[in-house]
Design an enzyme around this catalytic site. Structure first.
Site, mmCIF file in Angstrom:
data_model
loop_
_atom_site.group_PDB
_atom_site.id
_atom_site.type_symbol
_atom_site.label_atom_id
_atom_site.label_comp_id
_atom_site.label_asym_id
_atom_site.label_seq_id
_atom_site.Cartn_x
_atom_site.Cartn_y
_atom_site.Cartn_z
ATOM 1 N N VAL A 119 12.654 -1.949 5.336
ATOM 2 C CA VAL A 119 11.785 -3.069 5.714
ATOM 3 C C VAL A 119 11.822 -4.057 4.557
ATOM 4 C CG1 VAL A 119 9.461 -3.799 6.348
ATOM 5 C CG2 VAL A 119 10.297 -1.553 7.098
ATOM 6 N N HIS A 179 7.447 -3.357 -0.905
ATOM 7 C CA HIS A 179 6.368 -2.376 -0.765
ATOM 8 C C HIS A 179 6.537 -1.278 -1.794
ATOM 9 C CE1 HIS A 179 9.680 -1.490 2.003
ATOM 10 N NE2 HIS A 179 9.440 -0.199 1.808
HETATM 11 P P1 AMP Z 1 11.662 1.625 3.002
HETATM 12 O O1 AMP Z 1 12.685 2.509 3.653
HETATM 13 O O2 AMP Z 1 11.514 1.809 1.524
HETATM 14 O O3 AMP Z 1 11.884 0.177 3.386
HETATM 15 O O4 AMP Z 1 10.250 2.064 3.604
HETATM 16 C C1 AMP Z 1 9.822 1.680 4.857
HETATM 17 C C2 AMP Z 1 8.732 2.637 5.257
HETATM 18 O O5 AMP Z 1 8.014 2.081 6.329
HETATM 19 C C3 AMP Z 1 9.245 4.015 5.745
HETATM 20 O O6 AMP Z 1 8.722 5.046 4.901
HETATM 21 C C4 AMP Z 1 8.711 4.104 7.169
HETATM 22 O O7 AMP Z 1 8.304 5.397 7.519
HETATM 23 C C5 AMP Z 1 7.546 3.122 7.133
HETATM 24 N N1 AMP Z 1 7.165 2.547 8.408
HETATM 25 C C6 AMP Z 1 7.983 2.042 9.353
HETATM 26 N N2 AMP Z 1 7.271 1.561 10.380
HETATM 27 C C7 AMP Z 1 5.960 1.756 10.067
HETATM 28 C C8 AMP Z 1 4.731 1.467 10.714
HETATM 29 N N3 AMP Z 1 4.688 0.864 11.920
HETATM 30 N N4 AMP Z 1 3.574 1.824 10.111
HETATM 31 C C9 AMP Z 1 3.606 2.446 8.910
HETATM 32 N N5 AMP Z 1 4.731 2.729 8.234
HETATM 33 C C10 AMP Z 1 5.900 2.391 8.803
#
Ligand code: AMP
Length: 113
Positions: free
Chosen positions: A95, A99
């Site tokens: 994403v 974060h």
């Molecule tokens: P990254 O791979 O570091 O970009 O982390 C993205 C994170 O977002 C992953 O750990 C996912 O599990 C989390 N994620 C994706 N969609 C959602 C959502 N709708 N609500 C909460 N967490 C999410």
């Protein structure tokens, strides 16, 4: 630019379990937790990756670190937690809205995978 998933969560267009909100950032539980506590802490400002942050972002980046520490403590893990920032797809970022992953509640081994 289309909103990222996390901007939609910040704007409450997509539901999430929020654990913290302030002027600069929002924190919510990861939908696919990798630990008993797995919280995502995001700045309200849509910085895509850590490497896209600039000098103007110094205060918000510091705020994220201090807030992560407070959230870990509020979750009962103020003495043992891990912060992870995946920067770029090859580093696992999926994403593209900066974060911090806050992980706690189980032994966290090193090096991570
Ligand atoms: P990254 O791979 O570091 O970009 O982390 C993205 C994170 O977002 C992953 O750990 C996912 O599990 C989390 N994620 C994706 N969609 C959602 C959502 N709708 N609500 C909460 N967490 C999410």
């Amino acid at each position: 630019m289309a909103k990222t998933l996390f901007e939609k969560i910040i704007d409450k267009e997509i539901p999430a379990t929020l654990v913290h909100e302030d002027e600069y950032c929002v924190a919510f539980r990861d939908i696919n937790p990798g630990a008993p506590v797995h919280i995502l802490l995001v700045p309200r400002k849509p910085i895509p990756r850590l490497c896209d942050a600039g000098a103007d972002d110094q205060a918000v980046l510091g705020h994220l670190m201090l807030t992560a520490s407070k959230i870990a403590a509020a979750e009962g893990h103020g003495e043992a937690y891990r912060l992870v920032v995946n920067n770029g797809a090859e580093a696992g970022q999926s994403v593209f809205h900066l974060h911090l992953h806050i992980l706690a509640g189980r032994p966290l081994h090193w090096p991570p995978g």
